[in-house]
Design an enzyme around this catalytic site. Structure first.
Site, PDB file in Angstrom:
ATOM      1  N   ASP A 538       0.459  -1.734  -0.286  1.00 52.09           N
ATOM      2  CA  ASP A 538      -0.029  -0.157   0.172  1.00 52.09           C
ATOM      3  C   ASP A 538       0.552   1.493  -0.063  1.00 52.09           C
ATOM      4  O   ASP A 538       1.645   1.317   1.108  1.00 52.09           O
ATOM      5  CB  ASP A 538      -1.121   0.185   1.189  1.00 52.09           C
ATOM      6  CG  ASP A 538      -1.659   0.791   1.362  1.00 52.09           C
ATOM      7  OD1 ASP A 538      -2.970   1.036   0.299  1.00 52.09           O
ATOM      8  OD2 ASP A 538      -1.511   2.381   1.826  1.00 52.09           O
ATOM      9  N   LEU A 539       0.778   2.141  -0.802  1.00 48.93           N
ATOM     10  CA  LEU A 539       1.679   3.540  -0.647  1.00 48.93           C
ATOM     11  C   LEU A 539       1.160   3.856   0.146  1.00 48.93           C
ATOM     12  O   LEU A 539       0.075   4.663  -0.094  1.00 48.93           O
ATOM     13  CB  LEU A 539       1.363   4.128  -2.328  1.00 48.93           C
ATOM     14  CG  LEU A 539       1.984   3.612  -3.391  1.00 48.93           C
ATOM     15  CD1 LEU A 539       1.355   3.927  -5.087  1.00 48.93           C
ATOM     16  CD2 LEU A 539       3.635   2.980  -3.498  1.00 48.93           C
ATOM     17  N   ASP A 581      -4.190   2.537  -4.348  1.00 46.14           N
ATOM     18  CA  ASP A 581      -3.048   2.601  -4.066  1.00 46.14           C
ATOM     19  C   ASP A 581      -2.691   1.312  -3.564  1.00 46.14           C
ATOM     20  O   ASP A 581      -1.170   1.022  -3.407  1.00 46.14           O
ATOM     21  CB  ASP A 581      -2.279   3.889  -3.551  1.00 46.14           C
ATOM     22  CG  ASP A 581      -2.896   3.590  -2.020  1.00 46.14           C
ATOM     23  OD1 ASP A 581      -3.916   2.702  -1.439  1.00 46.14           O
ATOM     24  OD2 ASP A 581      -2.653   4.010  -1.169  1.00 46.14           O
TER      25      ASP A 581
END
Length: 686
Positions: A538-539, A581
């Site tokens: 996950d960004l 994301d």
């Protein structure tokens, strides 16, 4: 008038004609004899006159020299006194004026009276004798002695009378003999005339009776032979006429003979049926006097003067294969009967204009409908957007349409005579084509998808239908192949299939394809006793980039980060985007767990590098990762994703920009230590 009267009238005419012929022959002979006699007597008279002149010439010259005219006058009287001379003249030699003359004075009875007509037979009188009387080179006078023509005619008439009597006797004898001959030979001639009259009245069985007269018998035999030939000729003519009538009746083609005035003279039943008329409506009627209208092939009315019969009558030239339609008055246009007409002129011997026209008619309504359907089929064939191939029973191409050339690039010349296999792509095995032909032979058709190759070597998909064409004996004569190029459809299907399994923004596998690949990876790992790792990522701070620079900048950042991640992974690894994301990495064939953690640290580092967004803008994000292993943290794909998600949750709680393994998140002391990636000053403020 009776036959006997006719016979005797003919006999009298022949007798008179024969008598006149004999008379004329006799008259001609008599004329020749008189003319000959006249020439001889004229010559004798001239000789006698010359002799008399010779005797008196010396006396006359001497008397003229001395001027003794009385002696000269007496000498002249003595010359004419004999009677052979009609007159004697002494004329001036320079002016031809008479000086002295003496004329004969014959008494009545000295010469015989001669008929006037005999003078015409005797011809011209003898010429006068002229002598110059001169002495010592001096001409004193001319002596002219004229022979006596009356005495000459009298002499001739005396000698001719006997010949005339002899000729008259011969004429009477010949006439009597001719009368007897005619009376004897007239009966056979009368019989011949009678037979000729009977034949003229139609009795061809009449014959001339035999006779003993050879010449007339020969005439009778020749006449009977001629009559026999005429009878045979008439029989042949009747047979020929009957044959022609039968042939005309049996013809399926209509025939009408039209006179020059437009009246129908002859027709056959086929013509009546084609025109849709009763027999009474044709015989003796005008050609155009019927209850229907006539139209050209384009449907417009046909003028009278353009009808083939009238054109031939006016020009004397034949008209061939003229197409026209006849339409009953008041009927619908689709009731038109189409006819093909030929007109041939008939000329009399030596005639310049035809006296009649033979018109032949063929009903081409059905043929024209077939032609129209064929033209329509040809138009469909050539204008169809589907590729069409027609082959013979041996699968040799006989026709292709324009769409074939557009789709394959091969022209008609390239294709005609070849087997359609020349466009095979090589993508299908022999069994495929065998199954296809088995279906065609069994069911008469086959439909399905097939790949072919165009002229440029490119292969393309087609939806094809192949049908067998059979004749009335159920024997296959042709095959028709109709195909549609489905390349666009295939591309759309591939695109839909791709969209179903790949992320539209980054073109990375989506959740569905990840699930499929993860299932397969688990199965392979279970069989091969390998490990599988799932990295759930996950960004960090991605929402701030979207809020600050906009969604387009966020999309660019996602594509750049994805490209960085792919550059670090192996070809057999899978990087998937689950949405937003969130990303997942699937690693197969893992032998050492440490390699996983090295990769995790590299991914965290790559995510933390600055990203250029254009227009001088830059952004930096981080990534938090949860790691799960097969078979340690899960036995199925769902379990691996769930445990990796749990590890990700723990890593986020630990401060982000780091990773956690599932076992570590569960408090397992054997799990590897956390290796955080330090954040830069810039990252803290992004």
């Amino acid at each position: 008038m009776s036959q006997a009267s006719n016979r005797w009238s003919l006999r009298y005419v022949l007798i008179v004609l024969s008598g006149l012929s004999v008379f004329l022959v006799t008259l001609v002979a008599l004329s020749v004899m008189v003319s000959h006699e006249t020439r001889e007597i004229s010559q004798m008279t001239e000789q006698h006159t010359n002799q008399m002149v010779d005797l008196v010439e010396p006396l006359l010259v001497g008397s003229l020299v001395v001027g003794d005219l009385a002696t000269v006058q007496q000498s002249l009287r003595n010359m004419v006194s004999e009677g052979s001379l009609s007159s004697v003249i002494i004329a001036d030699p320079s002016t031809n004026a008479p000086i002295l003359f003496a004329r004969s004075r014959l008494k009545t009875g000295d010469t015989q009276t001669v008929p006037t007509w005999f003078g015409f037979l005797a011809g011209e009188p003898p010429k006068p004798v002229k002598r110059r009387l001169a002495a010592g080179g001096v001409a004193y006078a001319d002596l002219i002695a004229n022979p006596s023509y009356q005495r000459l005619l009298s002499t001739l008439w005396n000698s001719t009378q006997n010949m005339i009597l002899l000729a008259a006797g011969m004429l009477l004898t010949q006439l009597a003999l001719l009368t007897w001959i005619l009376a004897r030979g007239m009966k056979p001639l009368s019989n011949l005339v009678l037979v000729m009259r009977q034949i003229g009245e139609g009795d061809l069985g009449a014959k001339v009776p035999n006779t003993r007269l050879n010449e007339i018998a020969q005439v009778g035999d020749a006449f009977n032979h001629m009559v026999g030939n005429v009878k045979e000729l008439m029989r042949s003519l009747r047979e020929s006429e009957e044959q022609h009538r039968s042939a005309l009746t049996a013809l399926i083609e209509g025939v009408i003979i039209v006179r020059s005035d437009g009246i129908i003279q002859t027709y056959n039943p086929a013509a009546r049926c084609m025109l849709g008329l009763e027999s009474g409506q044709l015989a003796g009627a005008l050609l155009r006097d019927h209850c229907h209208s006539e139209v050209r092939e384009d449907g417009t009315p046909l003028p009278v003067d353009q009808h083939p019969v009238w054109v031939t009558l006016h020009t004397g030239k034949p008209v061939t294969n003229f197409v026209m339609g006849i339409l009953p008055t008041g009927a619908a246009a689709n009731s038109t009967r189409w006819l093909a007409i030929n007109s041939q002129p008939l000329f009399s011997e030596g005639g310049a204009q035809p006296h009649a026209v033979v018109m032949s008619i063929s009903d081409i309504t059905e043929r024209k409908e077939i032609d129209d359907r064929l033209r329509l089929a040809a138009a469909v064939f050539h204008n169809s957007h589907e590729r069409i191939i027609i082959t013979d029973a041996s699968s040799r191409i006989v026709a292709v349409n324009d769409a074939f050339t557009e789709i394959t690039g091969f022209s008609q010349t390239d294709a005609i005579g070849k087997n359609p296999s020349f466009i095979r792509s090589g993508r299908h095995e022999t069994a495929f084509y065998k199954t296809m032909w088995d279906c065609i032979h069994q069911n008469g058709y086959w439909r399905g998808e097939i790949w072919n190759r165009n002229k440029f070597g490119e292969i393309f998909p087609e939806w094809i239908s192949i049908s067998a064409v059979k004749n009335e004996r159920e024997v296959v004569t042709h095959y028709i192949s109709i195909a549609t190029n489905i390349s666009v459809i295939k591309q759309a299907e591939d695109r839909l299939r791709h969209l179903a399994h790949y992320d539209a923004l980054t073109d990375l596998p989506n959740r569905l394809l990840l699930q499929l690949r993860l299932d397969h990876a688990v199965e392979r790992a279970r069989r091969q006793h390998h490990r599988v790792a799932v990295l759930y990522m996950d960004l960090d701070r991605f929402k701030q980039v979207n809020d600050k620079y906009g969604h387009e900048a966020g999309d660019d950042l996602l594509r750049i980060i994805s490209s960085r991640f792919l550059g670090r992974l192996r070809e057999e690894d899978t990087l998937a985007r689950l949405g937003g994301d969130e990303f997942v990495v699937l690693l197969e064939g893992i032998n050492q767990v440490d390699n996983i953690y090295n990769l995790v640290n590299d991914l965290i580092r790559l995510a933390g590098e600055s990203v250029a967004l254009g227009d001088g803008r830059e952004a930096s994000v981080g990534v938090t990762i949860g790691v799960s292993l097969f078979p340690d943290d899960g036995k199925t794909a769902e379990e691996l994703l769930s445990t990796a998600d749990t590890a990700l949750y723990k890593a986020k709680n630990a401060g982000r920009n780091t990773y956690r393994t599932f076992r570590e998140s569960q408090g397992n002391a054997d799990a590897p230590a956390i290796i955080p990636v330090p954040m830069t000053e810039k990252d803290r403020h992004t």
